[in-house]
Design an enzyme around this catalytic site. Structure first.
Site, short mmCIF file in Angstrom:
data_model
loop_
_atom_site.label_atom_id
_atom_site.label_comp_id
_atom_site.label_asym_id
_atom_site.label_seq_id
_atom_site.Cartn_x
_atom_site.Cartn_y
_atom_site.Cartn_z
N SER A 301 0.85 -1.18 0.00
CA SER A 301 0.00 0.00 0.00
C SER A 301 0.89 1.23 0.00
CB SER A 301 -0.90 0.01 1.24
OG SER A 301 -1.51 1.27 1.42
N ARG A 340 -20.65 -7.48 -46.03
CA ARG A 340 -19.64 -6.89 -45.14
C ARG A 340 -20.28 -5.67 -44.51
NH1 ARG A 340 -15.64 -6.91 -48.14
NH2 ARG A 340 -14.95 -8.93 -47.40
#
Length: 434
Positions: A301, A340
């Site tokens: 931490s 497409r």
């Protein structure tokens, strides 16, 4: 309103103007994705890996065409050699991709130029008959295959470790918790066996999807017409192309039939969720006030040096929350119009790559997490004894039955294969795939 001279604006100390940000390194280097940063999956999903996969696809296509007698052998050699060179610039391709909407178009230009230097006049054979989607879809399937191979090994290692944990703690009594409260006694061995079952389920899906990943080859509109015009028999070419790359030959071009991507998405979502379940349990059990397990190497931490944070579980949990959102885009892209689509296909690329990367990082993290997990049976017994639950006894909690379930669960597959011992690990019935 008077104009402002931007050059005269003072920049606060430590703040880097955006124009100078490139001095800190270009591209995505994983700064905000610690779950995958430095993992093998990051390496095989990066921009360089995607570029390599596109070049592999181009070279394989020309070799397949040579195999069926459609182009001279020297062409296959020249294209393969050109594709294997290191002169291709991923960033440059990315910047030029905007002109045509995908990176294959500028890549083909560069590849043909490289072939022309090696074998003048043969550059016209590179990419012959193919469309950009053929190459990019195939390249992403190659990236997926290479990532899933890594994920499979890590899931196998995790399952083996969890088998050992389940066997060791089949009689380690602890409190079962439902709706956040103590319920009845269970065993940590049964919990570990449950984790293993999920990991094996994820592994089964990864292996199955990996085996089904196909090449893409259809030409401009999925009809193979351009190949036929060049005298190439479509089915033979698709088969040879697939064999070159170690992928499956599809029954049809799947330009707008996105089953392969959807199946891959489902496997990745399940994998992330399965590993997220393990992480969620470890996060609860490693709380200070619970203290029944702990990560072997906790995280630091920045503000509280006394803390040892369960960072591997935290990162696994983060992946489990991100992958479903990415996968939703992949499922949404199935509604692709015409031969497409304008946008649906393009929307897949980034989330598919990121989902692969996150799952790959999570699988590696889970293997380390489970391999280093510390279990504290005395704390489990102490917590169990708190309140009225401790008076129920083992019979009321079905602890004996839990031990039997662990035994039955561990009969599915090998108990304790070492990490990475096999590329295709045993399935639940003990057989091997691959």
């Amino acid at each position: 309103m008077a104009s402002r001279d931007m050059a005269s604006i003072d920049v606060p100390l430590g703040v880097v103007p955006s124009s100078d940000a490139s001095s800190y390194g270009g591209g995505d280097v994983g700064l905000l994705t610690p779950v995958s940063a430095g993992s093998p999956a990051e390496e095989v999903t990066g921009d360089g890996a995607v570029l390599r996969a596109m070049l592999d696809a181009e070279a394989a296509l020309t070799r397949a065409q040579a195999e069926i007698g459609a182009v001279p052998g020297r062409v296959a050699e020249a294209v393969t050699k050109a594709a294997g060179s290191v002169g291709f610039d991923a960033r440059g391709l990315a910047l030029r991709a905007g002109a045509g909407g995908n990176p294959v178009i500028p890549l083909v230009m560069d590849l043909r130029a490289a072939v022309a230097e090696l074998s003048p006049g043969d550059e016209e054979f590179a990419h012959r008959g193919a469309t950009s989607q053929d190459i990019l879809d195939t390249a992403l399937m190659l990236v997926a295959a290479r990532t899933l191979d890594l994920i499979g090994v890590d899931l196998a290692a995790t399952a083996a470790t969890l088998a050992t944990l389940a066997d060791r703690h089949r009689a380690t009594v602890m409190a079962a918790r439902t709706l956040t409260r103590h319920a009845v006694p269970t065993t940590f061995g049964l919990k570990a066996a449950g984790w293993r079952s999920l990991v094996l389920d994820a592994h089964d899906r990864v292996v199955r999807v990996r085996a089904a990943l196909p090449v893409q080859l259809g030409g401009a509109a999925g009809t193979l017409a351009a190949f036929e015009a060049y005298g190439m028999e479509g089915e033979a070419l698709v088969g040879a192309f697939a064999a070159e790359l170690g992928l499956r030959a599809p029954e049809l071009p799947w330009h707008v039939l996105r089953t392969p991507v959807a199946d891959l998405a489902g496997a990745l979502a399940f994998c992330a969720g399965a590993l997220g379940k393990v992480a969620a349990d470890v996060l609860v059990l490693s709380r200070t006030e619970v203290g029944e397990v702990a990560e072997g190497t906790g995280g630091i931490s920045s503000a509280m040096p006394h803390k040892s944070n369960p960072v591997r579980s935290v990162l696994l949990a983060s992946a489990a929350r991100q992958v479903p959102a990415l996968v939703s885009t992949l499922y949404a892209s199935m509604a692709a119009e015409d031969e497409r689509p304008p946008g649906a296909w393009h929307a897949e690329w980034s989330p598919l790559r990121e989902a692969l990367r996150l799952c790959g990082g999570a699988a590696r993290g889970a293997a380390v997490l489970c391999g280093e997990l510390s279990v504290f049976p005395e704390r489990m017994r102490s917590n169990l004894a708190r309140g009225e639950l401790g008076k129920l006894g083992e019979a009321a909690g079905g602890v004996g039955a839990a031990e039997g379930m662990v035994t039955r669960a561990l009969r599915r597959g090998a108990l304790a294969a070492p990490p990475g011992a096999f590329a295709h690990p045993p399935t639940r019935d003990g057989s091997r795939k691959g």
